[in-house]
Design an enzyme around this catalytic site. Structure first.
Site, PDB file in Angstrom:
ATOM      1  CG  ASN A   6      -1.712   1.249   1.377  1.00 48.35           C
ATOM      2  OD1 ASN A   6      -1.866   1.997   0.401  1.00 48.35           O
ATOM      3  ND2 ASN A   6      -2.230   1.500   2.559  1.00 48.35           N
ATOM      4  CD1 TRP A   7       3.217   1.032  -2.957  1.00 43.56           C
ATOM      5  CD2 TRP A   7       3.270   2.264  -4.831  1.00 43.56           C
ATOM      6  NE1 TRP A   7       3.839   0.285  -3.931  1.00 43.56           N
ATOM      7  CE2 TRP A   7       3.882   1.016  -5.102  1.00 43.56           C
ATOM      8  CE3 TRP A   7       3.179   3.206  -5.861  1.00 43.56           C
ATOM      9  CZ2 TRP A   7       4.404   0.695  -6.348  1.00 43.56           C
ATOM     10  CZ3 TRP A   7       3.697   2.878  -7.114  1.00 43.56           C
ATOM     11  CH2 TRP A   7       4.308   1.642  -7.348  1.00 43.56           C
ATOM     12  CE  LYS A   8       0.489   3.439   4.835  1.00 44.49           C
ATOM     13  NZ  LYS A   8       0.142   3.469   6.228  1.00 44.49           N
ATOM     14  CG  HIS A  83      -5.794   1.528   4.964  1.00 44.31           C
ATOM     15  ND1 HIS A  83      -5.371   2.471   5.867  1.00 44.31           N
ATOM     16  CD2 HIS A  83      -4.756   0.684   4.779  1.00 44.31           C
ATOM     17  CE1 HIS A  83      -4.113   2.200   6.202  1.00 44.31           C
ATOM     18  NE2 HIS A  83      -3.714   1.122   5.560  1.00 44.31           N
ATOM     19  CD  GLU A  85      -3.035   5.220   6.660  1.00 47.61           C
ATOM     20  OE1 GLU A  85      -3.036   5.369   5.421  1.00 47.61           O
ATOM     21  OE2 GLU A  85      -2.089   4.708   7.280  1.00 47.61           O
ATOM     22  CD  GLU A 153      -3.585  -2.914   7.166  1.00 55.98           C
ATOM     23  OE1 GLU A 153      -2.461  -3.092   6.708  1.00 55.98           O
ATOM     24  OE2 GLU A 153      -4.251  -1.891   6.959  1.00 55.98           O
ATOM     25  N   GLY A 159       2.169   2.021  10.720  1.00 56.57           N
ATOM     26  CA  GLY A 159       3.054   3.181  10.602  1.00 56.57           C
ATOM     27  C   GLY A 159       3.677   3.597  11.923  1.00 56.57           C
ATOM     28  CB  SER A 189       5.102  -1.870  11.795  1.00 59.13           C
ATOM     29  OG  SER A 189       4.591  -0.562  12.048  1.00 59.13           O
ATOM     30  N   GLY A 210       2.817  -1.293   4.250  1.00 59.79           N
ATOM     31  CA  GLY A 210       2.791   0.140   3.932  1.00 59.79           C
ATOM     32  C   GLY A 210       4.192   0.650   3.647  1.00 59.79           C
ATOM     33  N   GLY A 211       4.815   1.243   4.664  1.00 59.53           N
ATOM     34  CA  GLY A 211       6.109   1.905   4.494  1.00 59.53           C
ATOM     35  C   GLY A 211       7.143   1.064   3.772  1.00 59.53           C
TER      36      GLY A 211
HETATM   37  C1  PEP Z   1      -0.741  -0.096   5.748  1.00 62.36           C
HETATM   38  O1  PEP Z   1      -0.684   0.997   5.223  1.00 62.36           O
HETATM   39  O2  PEP Z   1      -1.670  -0.855   5.468  1.00 62.36           O
HETATM   40  C2  PEP Z   1       0.301  -0.483   6.696  1.00 62.36           C
HETATM   41  C3  PEP Z   1       0.210  -1.634   7.293  1.00 62.36           C
HETATM   42  O3  PEP Z   1       1.337   0.427   6.894  1.00 62.36           O
HETATM   43  P1  PEP Z   1       2.750   0.130   7.618  1.00 62.36           P
HETATM   44  O4  PEP Z   1       3.274  -1.171   7.047  1.00 62.36           O
HETATM   45  O5  PEP Z   1       3.605   1.289   7.264  1.00 62.36           O
HETATM   46  O6  PEP Z   1       2.474  -0.001   9.069  1.00 62.36           O
END
Ligand code: PEP
Length: 231
Positions: A6-8, A83, A85, A153, A159, A189, A210-211
């Protein structure tokens, strides 16, 4: 095993070189979820490409939204829905998330539907209840179709650098599967350093990253850990 990035609202890696590196993984279903402006480039590069959201109507006065048929026309393969967010910052309710999932599935798209509890909900002992409601809304709207995948999640792990322990992830994934029998990805994470211990859990069917999906090397390293975890 599915590894989705997920590049957000970040630029993300160059789709061409990423696609080349991912060719090495026959046994992994690698997915990218770029911002809307990168969808076409990712599709053209041959990446399995999901949007980060999708609306429940085919068209209409919904400024800022995109519909499932529009994504299909672009060659996109699926969409994330729910998600945290989106739930946290844009007020997405369980029922809106379920409607989004239903519309995407009905249009022939794949769906990764995200569920998870906040830190307050975990600390007050409400995690299972919250997740039951989130999953029930999706189940009632969609059934359990083949193209539906869930992602657990925990919001406190997204994040933040704080990851659920493998044991907690396993426990929650087994619980989610008891509510809706579909594959469940873990997200929160996930990095090359912790991917193996999470992905080896029997009910962890992949990761939503994500990151660590923003750099080719770290995303590929997670795919390598996924391949090893089932070998
Ligand atoms: C996500 O955006 O779904 C996520 C899990 O982010 P991160 O891996 O950065 O925690």
């Amino acid at each position: 095993m599915i590894i989705a990035g997920n590049w957000k609202m970040f630029e993300g890696p160059d789709p061409g070189p990423l696609a080349e590196r991912l060719e090495a993984f026959d046994e992994i279903d690698a997915i990218v979820c770029p911002p809307y402006t990168e969808l076409a480039a990712c599709v053209d590069a041959g990446l399995t490409t999901f949007a980060q959201n999708v609306h429940w109507e085919r068209e209409g006065a919904y400024t800022g939204e995109i519909s499932a048929p529009m994504l299909v026309a672009l060659g996109v393969h699926g969409a994330l829905v729910g998600h945290s967010e989106r739930r946290q910052y844009f007020g997405e309710t369980d029922s809106a998330v379920a409607r989004r999932a239903h519309a995407a599935l009905a249009a022939g798209l794949g769906v990764i539907a995200c569920v998870g509890e906040t830190l307050e909900e975990r600390d007050s002992g409400d995690a299972r209840m919250v997740i039951s409601l989130q999953v029930a809304a999706i189940r009632e709207e969609t059934g359990a179709p083949d193209r539906l995948v869930l992602a657990y999640e925990p919001v406190w792990a997204i994040g933040t650098g704080r990851t659920a322990t493998p044991e907690l992830a396993q426990e929650m994934h087994a619980f989610i599967k008891s509510l809706l029998d579909r594959p469940v990805l873990y997200g929160g994470s996930v990095k090359p350093e912790n991917a193996a211990e999470l992905l080896v859990q029997p009910d962890v069917d992949g990761a939503l990253v994500g990151g660590a999906s923003l750099e080719i090397d770290s995303f590929v390293a997670i795919c390598e850990a996924a391949a090893r975890s089932r070998s």
